[in-house]
Structure formats: C-alpha cells, structure tokens
Design an enzyme around this catalytic site. Structure first.
Site, mmCIF file in Angstrom:
data_model
loop_
_atom_site.group_PDB
_atom_site.id
_atom_site.type_symbol
_atom_site.label_atom_id
_atom_site.label_comp_id
_atom_site.label_asym_id
_atom_site.label_seq_id
_atom_site.Cartn_x
_atom_site.Cartn_y
_atom_site.Cartn_z
ATOM 1 N N CYS A 1 0.861 -1.183 0.000
ATOM 2 C CA CYS A 1 0.000 0.000 0.000
ATOM 3 C C CYS A 1 0.900 1.236 0.000
ATOM 4 C CB CYS A 1 -0.973 -0.017 1.175
ATOM 5 S SG CYS A 1 -0.194 -0.014 2.802
ATOM 6 N N ASN B 1 2.272 1.421 4.358
ATOM 7 C CA ASN B 1 2.593 0.160 5.056
ATOM 8 C C ASN B 1 2.319 0.246 6.557
ATOM 9 O OD1 ASN B 1 5.488 -1.940 5.779
ATOM 10 N ND2 ASN B 1 3.462 -2.618 5.211
ATOM 11 N N CYS C 1 -1.419 0.686 7.424
ATOM 12 C CA CYS C 1 -2.858 0.351 7.552
ATOM 13 C C CYS C 1 -3.225 -0.880 6.715
ATOM 14 C CB CYS C 1 -3.738 1.527 7.146
ATOM 15 S SG CYS C 1 -3.488 3.016 8.148
ATOM 16 N N ARG C 2 -3.347 -0.715 5.400
ATOM 17 C CA ARG C 2 -3.906 -1.794 4.566
ATOM 18 C C ARG C 2 -2.971 -2.975 4.389
ATOM 19 N NH1 ARG C 2 -5.159 2.124 -0.269
ATOM 20 N NH2 ARG C 2 -3.285 3.052 0.666
ATOM 21 N N SER C 3 -1.712 -2.741 3.988
ATOM 22 C CA SER C 3 -0.864 -3.907 3.668
ATOM 23 C C SER C 3 -0.474 -4.732 4.899
ATOM 24 C CB SER C 3 0.350 -3.517 2.816
ATOM 25 O OG SER C 3 1.174 -2.589 3.457
ATOM 26 N N ASP D 1 -8.050 3.789 0.974
ATOM 27 C CA ASP D 1 -7.145 4.271 2.029
ATOM 28 C C ASP D 1 -7.976 4.738 3.230
ATOM 29 O OD1 ASP D 1 -5.393 5.680 3.611
ATOM 30 O OD2 ASP D 1 -4.474 6.788 1.964
HETATM 31 P P1 4NP Z 1 -1.819 2.768 4.147
HETATM 32 O O1 4NP Z 1 -2.462 4.121 4.743
HETATM 33 O O2 4NP Z 1 -1.274 3.132 2.766
HETATM 34 O O3 4NP Z 1 -2.980 1.832 4.077
HETATM 35 O O4 4NP Z 1 -0.747 2.344 5.132
HETATM 36 C C1 4NP Z 1 -1.774 5.329 4.862
HETATM 37 C C2 4NP Z 1 -0.862 5.512 5.872
HETATM 38 C C3 4NP Z 1 -0.226 6.722 6.018
HETATM 39 C C4 4NP Z 1 -0.511 7.752 5.139
HETATM 40 C C5 4NP Z 1 -1.423 7.565 4.126
HETATM 41 C C6 4NP Z 1 -2.062 6.356 3.982
HETATM 42 N N1 4NP Z 1 0.126 9.006 5.300
HETATM 43 O O5 4NP Z 1 -0.189 9.945 4.548
HETATM 44 O O6 4NP Z 1 0.983 9.174 6.212
#
Ligand code: 4NP
Length: 155
Positions: A11, A14, A16-18, A125
C-alpha cells in the site's frame, strides 16, 4: 500444492492496509495448511520502522488477527526478484509499483482485489477516516485472501 509461494502486499504507507493484509492472509493460509512466505511494504517511506496503525490493529484484533512483529518498511528492488505475487491495494499503488519494477517482473504485479468476488477493485485508504473505513478494509481483505488462497491451491 502452492507451498512455498511468496506474496508481498503493498500500500502507500505500510501501516494500515498492507500490514492488515499480511496479518489476515498469514492466518488464513495457516488455517488452510499452506506454508507461504508473506510480507508487506509501502511505496512511500513516511513511517519506516513503525508498528501498524493502532486503528488497524484494533479492528483486526477484534476479529482474532495478530499484528505482532510487523514493522513498516518501503518496497525495495529485491522485492521484485523475490516475490511471486506483488499485490497492490489501489490503482495508485499499482502504478507506482509498475514504475518501480523492472519490466521482466511486471507480470507479478496485480490488484489484490482481482482475487476477490467483490465489485470493488480497490481497498480504499482508511488513514484519514473513521472506524468504519478500517472495518471495510478488513472485509475486503478477508474476501480477497480467501480468493487468493483458492487460486494458489489450484496453481
Ligand atoms: P496505508 O495508509 O497506505 O494503508 O498504510 C496510509 C498511511 C499513512 C498515510 C497515508 C495512507 N500518510 O499519509 O501518512
């Protein structure tokens, strides 16, 4: 069948989703009797070294998944060599991975939800939203994990 297959979930951050996909898929693969090499990484390095987001952990733990030992890292060049499946959570991750990957490994890169039955093709996201978004992420990841396990078992 399918033993020793390696899967990397990717993602943006790294956190939340992955990592949620890694935790869910590992648990489901173990239940299916598959020994797989599973990892996760982000296309960007905002949170390197951090544990998964507390909100992801909270909804995942409610459903019995473990996030122990998971630590944020960025995708690196070796990942494209090493992994059999490199699975993007959304189209932006997919585009970034295709840009980062040598052309000979492009065939390994897919949207994770290509393995789900759902109409959705992207895991949205959840970072700037509420708990419902994190639960939706988990719903989609559970369904795609079942589909991916069936696919690996048949291959
Ligand atoms: P992820 O979510 O891609 O599912 O881990 C996010 C985590 C952090 C951020 C954006 C999305 N960020 O902007 O810091």
């Amino acid at each position: 069948m399918g033993q020793n297959t390696s899967v990397l979930f990717v993602c943006l951050g790294n956190i939340c989703r992955s990592p949620t996909a890694e935790a869910v898929f590992l648990a489901k693969a173990a239940r299916a009797g598959l020994k797989l090499d599973v990892g996760s990484a982000g296309t960007h390095g905002y949170h390197i070294g951090k544990q998964p987001d507390k909100r992801s952990q909270a909804v995942g733990v409610e459903r019995g998944y473990s996030f122990k030992g998971l630590k944020c890292r960025r995708v690196d060049d070796k990942d494209f060599e090493k992994y059999d499946y490199i699975l993007a959570m959304d189209n932006s991750n997919l585009d970034n991975l295709r840009e980062m990957s040598p052309p000979e490994h492009h065939e390994k890169i897919h949207l994770f939800l290509d393995f789900a039955n759902s109409e959705d093709k992207e895991v949205p996201d959840p970072y700037y939203g509420g708990k419902r978004g994190f639960e939706l992420v988990l719903d989609l990841i559970e369904e795609a994990s079942d589909g991916l396990i069936a696919h690996i078992q048949q291959s």
